[in-house]
Design a protein around this motif. Structure first.
Motif, mmCIF file in Angstrom:
data_model
loop_
_atom_site.group_PDB
_atom_site.id
_atom_site.type_symbol
_atom_site.label_atom_id
_atom_site.label_comp_id
_atom_site.label_asym_id
_atom_site.label_seq_id
_atom_site.Cartn_x
_atom_site.Cartn_y
_atom_site.Cartn_z
ATOM 1 N N SER A 314 12.609 -22.749 24.803
ATOM 2 C CA SER A 314 11.816 -21.408 25.530
ATOM 3 C C SER A 314 11.147 -20.812 24.210
ATOM 4 N N LYS A 315 9.931 -20.238 24.435
ATOM 5 C CA LYS A 315 9.511 -19.459 23.586
ATOM 6 C C LYS A 315 9.738 -18.048 23.770
ATOM 7 N N GLU A 316 9.989 -17.652 24.950
ATOM 8 C CA GLU A 316 10.256 -16.171 25.299
ATOM 9 C C GLU A 316 11.508 -15.522 24.674
ATOM 10 N N VAL A 317 12.507 -16.448 24.312
ATOM 11 C CA VAL A 317 13.619 -16.178 24.013
ATOM 12 C C VAL A 317 13.885 -16.484 22.541
ATOM 13 N N SER A 318 14.435 -15.357 21.746
ATOM 14 C CA SER A 318 14.328 -15.313 20.133
ATOM 15 C C SER A 318 15.714 -16.316 19.897
ATOM 16 N N MET A 319 15.596 -16.793 18.808
ATOM 17 C CA MET A 319 16.778 -17.609 18.143
ATOM 18 C C MET A 319 17.968 -16.920 18.183
ATOM 19 N N LEU A 320 18.343 -15.538 18.158
ATOM 20 C CA LEU A 320 19.508 -14.946 18.222
ATOM 21 C C LEU A 320 19.720 -14.849 19.645
ATOM 22 N N GLU A 321 18.897 -14.638 20.648
ATOM 23 C CA GLU A 321 19.120 -14.520 22.060
ATOM 24 C C GLU A 321 19.497 -15.804 22.584
ATOM 25 N N LYS A 322 19.075 -17.055 22.047
ATOM 26 C CA LYS A 322 19.434 -18.530 22.476
ATOM 27 C C LYS A 322 20.732 -18.763 22.215
ATOM 28 N N ARG A 323 21.335 -18.170 20.881
ATOM 29 C CA ARG A 323 22.871 -18.317 20.573
ATOM 30 C C ARG A 323 23.709 -17.474 21.554
ATOM 31 N N MET A 324 23.151 -16.275 21.643
ATOM 32 C CA MET A 324 23.810 -15.541 22.629
ATOM 33 C C MET A 324 24.245 -15.951 23.843
ATOM 34 N N LEU A 325 23.036 -16.359 24.669
ATOM 35 C CA LEU A 325 22.917 -16.683 25.912
ATOM 36 C C LEU A 325 23.604 -18.175 25.937
ATOM 37 N N MET A 326 23.822 -18.986 24.952
ATOM 38 C CA MET A 326 24.474 -20.394 25.231
ATOM 39 C C MET A 326 26.045 -20.105 25.085
ATOM 40 N N LYS A 327 26.340 -18.999 24.257
ATOM 41 C CA LYS A 327 27.860 -18.540 24.035
ATOM 42 C C LYS A 327 28.176 -18.030 25.168
ATOM 43 N N PHE A 328 27.488 -17.190 25.995
ATOM 44 C CA PHE A 328 27.951 -16.748 27.287
ATOM 45 C C PHE A 328 28.095 -17.645 28.255
ATOM 46 N N LEU A 329 27.041 -18.342 28.427
ATOM 47 C CA LEU A 329 27.370 -19.454 29.546
ATOM 48 C C LEU A 329 28.306 -20.155 29.401
ATOM 49 N N THR A 330 28.894 -20.650 28.219
ATOM 50 C CA THR A 330 29.711 -21.694 27.945
ATOM 51 C C THR A 330 31.156 -20.685 28.332
ATOM 52 N N SER A 331 31.298 -19.677 28.035
ATOM 53 C CA SER A 331 32.730 -18.802 28.581
ATOM 54 C C SER A 331 32.444 -18.735 29.968
ATOM 55 N N CYS A 332 31.394 -18.644 30.675
ATOM 56 C CA CYS A 332 31.417 -18.487 32.185
ATOM 57 C C CYS A 332 31.907 -19.688 32.748
ATOM 58 N N LEU A 379 30.983 -7.686 42.620
ATOM 59 C CA LEU A 379 31.850 -7.343 41.709
ATOM 60 C C LEU A 379 32.051 -8.608 40.472
ATOM 61 N N THR A 380 32.707 -8.421 39.603
ATOM 62 C CA THR A 380 32.670 -9.342 38.355
ATOM 63 C C THR A 380 33.422 -10.673 38.733
ATOM 64 N N PRO A 381 34.390 -10.821 39.399
ATOM 65 C CA PRO A 381 34.940 -12.200 39.942
ATOM 66 C C PRO A 381 33.839 -12.950 40.470
ATOM 67 N N GLU A 382 33.260 -12.351 41.652
ATOM 68 C CA GLU A 382 32.304 -12.922 42.334
ATOM 69 C C GLU A 382 31.090 -13.273 41.541
ATOM 70 N N GLY A 383 30.940 -12.528 40.395
ATOM 71 C CA GLY A 383 29.464 -12.952 39.605
ATOM 72 C C GLY A 383 29.828 -13.670 38.815
ATOM 73 N N LEU A 384 30.880 -13.884 38.124
ATOM 74 C CA LEU A 384 31.604 -15.049 37.359
ATOM 75 C C LEU A 384 31.580 -16.503 38.103
ATOM 76 N N ALA A 385 31.953 -16.472 39.338
ATOM 77 C CA ALA A 385 32.130 -17.396 40.290
ATOM 78 C C ALA A 385 30.745 -18.268 40.563
ATOM 79 N N LYS A 386 29.857 -17.285 40.628
ATOM 80 C CA LYS A 386 28.257 -17.649 41.140
ATOM 81 C C LYS A 386 27.885 -18.219 39.872
ATOM 82 N N THR A 387 28.056 -17.962 38.641
ATOM 83 C CA THR A 387 27.580 -18.157 37.471
ATOM 84 C C THR A 387 27.980 -19.802 37.257
ATOM 85 N N LYS A 388 29.438 -19.924 37.433
ATOM 86 C CA LYS A 388 30.061 -21.002 37.122
ATOM 87 C C LYS A 388 29.510 -22.011 38.166
ATOM 88 N N LYS A 389 29.196 -21.721 39.279
ATOM 89 C CA LYS A 389 28.744 -22.605 40.381
ATOM 90 C C LYS A 389 27.247 -22.955 39.822
#
Length: 740
Positions: A314-332, A379-389
């Protein structure tokens, strides 16, 4: 309905929607006798996909036209007993309102005239306006003069006007015969009068000088070289004609449209895909992946990076945002293994949890609206469940998380109906239940069909639109505003056919508006048109769907055909509003417990909630039974009729038993029994013991050979010791192949 039609069933299912079809297939699969009926003349009900011509019929049907008639009171009185009562059902789906279909393109005559005007303004190289001619005879006469003058140009280019009288000679006609045929053929192929007139204008300008025509000598050729319009002009003209879509052309292509009433997607790792695989119903359907996730960020459409490859490309996301997004998705993806990270946000919105992670504005927007598809109230549990799905569904069928059924979502209920029919389900369209029959204990014993028959059943499964509105809890009522649009190109036009998904939050953040764009490869429209589905949940009954969806339509599409701002042009549109119930709760003092009311399709994007509801109902009614197990392989199923069974029983008879019975006539009872017992023991002997018996038999043969040289009395005594052994051994040899 025929008189021999069965009247006793285990389960009667009213409506062929997705939930009803899943349950019908599940009941039929375990051997229940199922009757599946529908008041419509087509399958899938509210989940149906219509072609362009069937849309008009459906609109008339929602208004009550061609509706089934209820059974009259006298007939009902003759069918039920004195202790039974009835509950009248709805025969018209009254949940639809504000239905409106509009053609945003003109008819043929208007478009042809506008096309002529566009051509006249675009062909500046001719330096003269092409005039339309209404008289065919006049055009042919002028066209002949054009050929004559063009032939004169070949013979004498210096004195065209002076030699008009000699042009009509037979010699000129013979010289220009082939060329005239070629010009006429070109005119017929273009099938437009304006091309003829342009040829005339070229001829007129040539009489005053080629230089004045604005057409260079390199652009035009003489008759001897087959003088024609420049290829670029002709190609552009043909291209324009191919791109012109009129109302009559759309109607002519009506079979190629598949327009969904309820467009839904399937999570690649969801329960619906799993059910289609385990039940083997997937063989009845075809799917296409969603190839592009979009979002509306600061008024501009952006592609959402979902997978690892998308994030780093992606060219719309900076390098810092790329690392931030991947780290968050991995935790989800593993959030349930670390509950301490979100336990403080269990009762708080998912947006607060995103804020705590110190994500940037763009990353929060991508995660909330495009990946988790969460609202401000999620709510947060539902949002995390949807992200994992969502993350769990990525990579199963390509770089995507969603599937779309080819030819529309109406194919899914039909697949389950086929499974039900394979296992003995009975289907009747254009027939429904006029009344439910209830006994004195408030238990439903059956129904009265619209053709005046009483049908009995243990359970009745019924869709919500067939239940009278006063029996529902009105506080659960919501509305869905829908738009179905046919456009000339994609909302992000890049030359490829992309199946796109876009989620747009409302200003208050409570609801998400879903936009699904289907290319021609999804079998929803003829090429190069696209079909766009817009779905919005609302609580307001009075507003029209055009008003509810006005902001989104104006943002994504060109509403005025006269102004070209680069956005897709809406060529055809259908707007309607449908009511639904968040929770189907009926008055059980009136509706019996063995009548199961199925909720209609809601605003949810995926179909997993439908599977979960159907599974829960099935397990409640049929505890301990498998829910749609895989059917046996047809090659493994062997059907044996009565004749084959008789032959099989005859072949299984023991040859020894028959021969032994004939021999036992001359034997004493005790000896016959001993022989039979000895044979039974020989069959049941283990392998090593049977080998020892064979060795013993060899020894007995050697003994017999030795007895040849023995005295007679000894030989006789030996033979007497082997009384019955030849018959028994012979019988054993006959039986051994079957034993092995």
């Amino acid at each position: 309905m025929a008189d021999e039609f069965p009247t006793e069933f285990d389960v009667i299912v009213i409506g062929t929607g997705l939930s009803e079809s899943i349950l019908a297939a599940a009941f039929s699969r375990i051997g229940q006798k199922v009757l599946h009926i529908d008041r419509n003349g087509y399958y899938s009900g509210r989940w149906c996909s219509f072609n362009l011509q069937a849309v008009d019929s459906w609109i008339n049907q929602t208004k009550g036209e061609d509706a089934l008639k209820a059974t009259d009171a006298d007939t009902i009185k003759n069918l039920i007993s004195d202790e039974e009562s009835t509950i009248e059902l709805e025969l018209i789906d009254k949940s639809y309102s504000h239905t409106n279909v509009t053609f945003n393109i003109g008819d043929d005559k208007t478009d042809v005239e506008s096309d002529l005007k566009e051509k006249a303004s675009s062909e500046g190289t001719l330096n003269s306006q092409c005039k339309g001619k209404e008289s065919t005879e006049k055009n042919e006469e002028i066209s002949e003069k054009a050929d004559i003058i063009e032939s004169n140009e070949v013979k004498n280019n210096d004195s065209v006007a002076a030699n008009n009288s000699s042009v009509a000679s037979e010699q000129s006609k013979n010289d220009t015969k082939d060329t005239s045929q070629k010009v006429n053929t070109d005119i017929k192929d273009n099938v437009t009068a304006d091309v003829k007139d342009c040829t005339i204008d070229v001829k007129d300008s040539s009489t005053t000088g080629v230089k004045d025509s604005g057409l260079n000598s390199s652009d035009s050729k003489t008759i001897g070289e087959k003088k024609e319009l420049p290829e670029s002009v002709v190609d552009n003209d043909i291209k324009k004609k191919e791109e012109i879509w009129t109302k009559s052309r759309l109607l002519k292509e009506w079979r190629k449209f598949n327009l969904d009433l309820t467009p839904k997607l399937l999570y690649c790792g969801g329960s619906m895909v799993q059910l289609l695989i385990t039940s083997d119903i997937a063989k009845y359907c075809e799917f296409k992946t969603v190839t592009r996730m979009l979002t509306l960020l600061d008024g501009k459409l952006e592609k959402v990076p979902c997978s690892r490859a998308d994030v780093f490309n992606s060219k719309e996301v900076s390098m810092l945002e790329k690392r931030m997004l991947m780290k968050f998705l991995t935790s989800c993806a593993e959030y349930d293994k670390k509950p301490t990270e979100y336990e403080a946000f269990t009762d708080r919105p998912f947006t607060d949890y995103l804020e705590s992670k110190k994500l940037t504005k763009n990353i929060k927007h991508f995660v909330q609206h495009s990946i988790a598809m969460a609202t401000s109230e999620t709510l947060t549990p539902e949002g995390l469940a949807k992200t994992k799905k969502f993350l769990h569904s990525l990579g199963r069928y390509g770089n995507t998380a969603f599937l779309w059924p080819l030819y529309g979502c109406g194919e899914l209920p039909q697949g389950f109906c086929r499974m039900c029919a394979v296992f003995g389900g009975v289907y009747c369209l254009k027939m429904s239940a006029s009344h439910l029959v209830v006994d004195k204990d408030n238990k439903c014993t059956g129904l009265i069909s619209t053709d005046g028959k009483k049908l009995t059943a243990k359970y009745v499964i019924i869709e919500e639109s067939s239940v009278p509105v006063p029996l529902f809890n009105a506080s659960n009522k919501r509305y869905i505003s829908r738009a179905v649009l046919v456009t000339n190109k994609s909302i992000v036009h890049d030359g490829s056919q992309q199946l796109s998904l876009l989620q747009i939050p409302k200003s208050d953040g409570r609801y998400l508006t879903t936009v699904i764009e289907l290319p021609p490869s999804s079998m929803s429209s003829p090429s190069p048109l696209n079909v766009v589905h817009i779905t919005m949940e609302t609580e307001n009954e009075d507003t029209t769907p055009e008003l509810d969806l006005q902001d989104i339509v104006n943002t994504l599409f060109q509403t005025e055909p006269s102004q070209d701002d680069g956005k897709p042009v809406i060529m055809w549109s259908m707007f309607f509003k449908r009511e639904f119930y968040c929770d189907v709760s009926v008055d059980r003092t009136v509706v019996p417990e063995n009548v199961i009311v199925i909720p209609g399709p809601g605003p949810q994007l995926d179909l997993d909630i439908v599977v979960d509801q159907s599974r829960a109902i099935f397990e409640k009614l049929m505890p301990g039974e498998d829910f749609l197990p895989r059917p046996p392989n047809p090659e493994d199923i062997i059907y044996i009729d009565d004749a084959e069974k008789a032959v099989k029983d005859e072949s299984n008879k023991s040859d020894f038993t028959e021969s032994d019975q004939s021999e036992s006539i001359n034997k004493p009872n005790d000896q016959s029994e001993s022989d039979n017992s000895n044979f039974t023991e020989s069959i049941d002997k283990p392998k090593d013991q049977s080998q020892s018996d064979n060795s013993n038999s060899k020894e007995s043969k050697s003994d017999q050979s030795e007895s040849i040289n023995k005295p007679n009395n000894q030989s006789q005594s030996d033979n007497s010791s082997h009384t019955g052994s030849p018959d028994q051994t012979g019988s054993t040899d006959k039986k051994e192949p079957k034993t092995e």
